[in-house]
Design a protein around this motif. Structure first.
Motif, PDB file in Angstrom:
ATOM      1  N   LEU A  56     -31.293  -3.256  14.032  1.00  0.00           N
ATOM      2  CA  LEU A  56     -32.251  -3.464  13.412  1.00  0.00           C
ATOM      3  C   LEU A  56     -32.434  -2.929  11.978  1.00  0.00           C
ATOM      4  O   LEU A  56     -31.845  -2.085  11.510  1.00  0.00           O
ATOM      5  CB  LEU A  56     -33.498  -2.482  13.880  1.00  0.00           C
ATOM      6  CG  LEU A  56     -34.023  -2.529  15.600  1.00  0.00           C
ATOM      7  CD1 LEU A  56     -34.990  -1.603  15.843  1.00  0.00           C
ATOM      8  CD2 LEU A  56     -34.114  -4.041  15.870  1.00  0.00           C
ATOM      9  N   GLU A  57     -32.836  -3.764  11.140  1.00  0.00           N
ATOM     10  CA  GLU A  57     -32.979  -3.783   9.457  1.00  0.00           C
ATOM     11  C   GLU A  57     -33.755  -2.538   9.300  1.00  0.00           C
ATOM     12  O   GLU A  57     -34.899  -2.558   9.841  1.00  0.00           O
ATOM     13  CB  GLU A  57     -33.382  -4.943   8.826  1.00  0.00           C
ATOM     14  CG  GLU A  57     -32.389  -5.826   8.568  1.00  0.00           C
ATOM     15  CD  GLU A  57     -31.443  -5.758   7.464  1.00  0.00           C
ATOM     16  OE1 GLU A  57     -31.631  -4.950   6.917  1.00  0.00           O
ATOM     17  OE2 GLU A  57     -30.416  -6.482   7.463  1.00  0.00           O
ATOM     18  N   GLU A  58     -33.468  -1.668   8.466  1.00  0.00           N
ATOM     19  CA  GLU A  58     -34.212  -0.535   8.222  1.00  0.00           C
ATOM     20  C   GLU A  58     -35.549  -1.341   7.783  1.00  0.00           C
ATOM     21  O   GLU A  58     -36.737  -0.389   8.011  1.00  0.00           O
ATOM     22  CB  GLU A  58     -33.534   0.257   7.117  1.00  0.00           C
ATOM     23  CG  GLU A  58     -34.249   1.437   6.661  1.00  0.00           C
ATOM     24  CD  GLU A  58     -33.626   2.379   5.669  1.00  0.00           C
ATOM     25  OE1 GLU A  58     -34.379   3.155   4.801  1.00  0.00           O
ATOM     26  OE2 GLU A  58     -32.396   2.149   5.228  1.00  0.00           O
ATOM     27  N   LEU A  61     -38.037  -1.372  10.024  1.00  0.00           N
ATOM     28  CA  LEU A  61     -38.676  -0.176  10.609  1.00  0.00           C
ATOM     29  C   LEU A  61     -39.686   0.416   9.625  1.00  0.00           C
ATOM     30  O   LEU A  61     -40.543   1.443   9.927  1.00  0.00           O
ATOM     31  CB  LEU A  61     -37.588   0.940  10.872  1.00  0.00           C
ATOM     32  CG  LEU A  61     -36.746   0.396  11.883  1.00  0.00           C
ATOM     33  CD1 LEU A  61     -35.440   1.488  12.120  1.00  0.00           C
ATOM     34  CD2 LEU A  61     -37.294  -0.051  13.206  1.00  0.00           C
ATOM     35  N   GLN A  90     -29.375   0.362  16.926  1.00  0.00           N
ATOM     36  CA  GLN A  90     -28.494   0.789  15.641  1.00  0.00           C
ATOM     37  C   GLN A  90     -29.454   0.097  14.577  1.00  0.00           C
ATOM     38  O   GLN A  90     -29.947  -0.777  14.656  1.00  0.00           O
ATOM     39  CB  GLN A  90     -27.030   0.172  15.459  1.00  0.00           C
ATOM     40  CG  GLN A  90     -26.176   0.766  16.298  1.00  0.00           C
ATOM     41  CD  GLN A  90     -24.766   0.121  16.336  1.00  0.00           C
ATOM     42  OE1 GLN A  90     -24.629  -1.041  17.284  1.00  0.00           O
ATOM     43  NE2 GLN A  90     -23.980   0.376  15.267  1.00  0.00           N
ATOM     44  N   VAL A  91     -29.234   0.982  13.322  1.00  0.00           N
ATOM     45  CA  VAL A  91     -30.010   0.895  12.269  1.00  0.00           C
ATOM     46  C   VAL A  91     -29.308   0.165  11.067  1.00  0.00           C
ATOM     47  O   VAL A  91     -28.220   1.057  10.867  1.00  0.00           O
ATOM     48  CB  VAL A  91     -30.934   1.956  11.732  1.00  0.00           C
ATOM     49  CG1 VAL A  91     -31.770   1.453  10.386  1.00  0.00           C
ATOM     50  CG2 VAL A  91     -31.937   2.239  12.836  1.00  0.00           C
ATOM     51  N   SER A 155     -28.933   6.422  13.954  1.00  0.00           N
ATOM     52  CA  SER A 155     -29.754   5.867  13.852  1.00  0.00           C
ATOM     53  C   SER A 155     -31.088   6.461  14.336  1.00  0.00           C
ATOM     54  O   SER A 155     -32.257   6.229  13.726  1.00  0.00           O
ATOM     55  CB  SER A 155     -29.668   4.389  14.603  1.00  0.00           C
ATOM     56  OG  SER A 155     -28.618   3.550  14.148  1.00  0.00           O
ATOM     57  N   ILE A 159     -34.639   7.058  12.373  1.00  0.00           N
ATOM     58  CA  ILE A 159     -36.219   6.721  13.016  1.00  0.00           C
ATOM     59  C   ILE A 159     -37.040   7.894  13.184  1.00  0.00           C
ATOM     60  O   ILE A 159     -38.000   7.791  12.964  1.00  0.00           O
ATOM     61  CB  ILE A 159     -35.921   5.889  14.386  1.00  0.00           C
ATOM     62  CG1 ILE A 159     -34.943   4.631  14.204  1.00  0.00           C
ATOM     63  CG2 ILE A 159     -37.181   5.820  15.176  1.00  0.00           C
ATOM     64  CD1 ILE A 159     -34.662   3.868  15.473  1.00  0.00           C
TER      65      ILE A 159
END
Length: 166
Positions: A56-58, A61, A90-91, A155, A159
């Motif tokens: 996932l793209e930061e 989020l 994973q970020v 990651s 989050i």
């Protein structure tokens, strides 16, 4: 750009559907929402267990879809998902300006028979590819993305930190 449907809370998914343009009828929103939430049962299916890996793209989020309260619930839900043995999140940090996923979302699929597919979605149009050479390139791209993103423990900490900032 967004949290993937399999990881979305009901409130997050509803906010996305309500933001659709052209606007969806309330009945259509409910149908899409019901279908999206039903697909999430794949995350907890035991026979056969399905393994999921998300990058996932930061920025996704940090995007307050539905407002900060909805985002807070979404981040808490993602943290719960990171504790599942068959789910890895994973970020991709924003500071990694260029990486092998900047061209858009891809979904890689592998069947029980080890057939591989790639699903590419843009603006609501889904294209599923099965050509071995094409699919192989996307699996190579995925491998590179995994090496460029934060590992799963880092990651989860990111989050958690984001959730604490709200």
């Amino acid at each position: 750009m967004l949290v993937p449907g399999l990881l979305q809370t009901e409130a997050y998914a509803r906010a996305l559907l309500q933001a659709h343009f052209p606007p969806l009828e309330e009945e259509a929103i409910e149908q899409h929402l019901t279908a999206r939430l039903a697909r999430q049962s794949l995350l907890t299916r035991r026979n056969p267990c399905v393994v999921f890996s998300f990058i996932l793209e930061e920025g996704a989020l940090r995007r307050a879809v539905g407002g900060t309260a909805v985002l807070g619930q979404q981040l808490a839900h993602l943290l719960e998902c990171t504790r599942m043995r068959n789910v890895e999140i994973q970020v991709m940090p924003t500071q990694r300006a260029a990486h092998s996923g900047v061209n858009g979302q891809i979904v890689l699929l592998e069947t029980v028979e080890r057939q591989r597919f790639v699903s590419i979605e843009a603006q609501g149009i889904v294209n599923i590819r099965s050509d071995r050479d094409e699919v192989s390139e996307f699996w190579l791209r995925y491998g590179m993305l995994r090496s460029q993103a934060l590992n799963s423990e880092e990651s989860a900490r990111v989050i958690e930190h984001m959730a604490g900032e709200l």
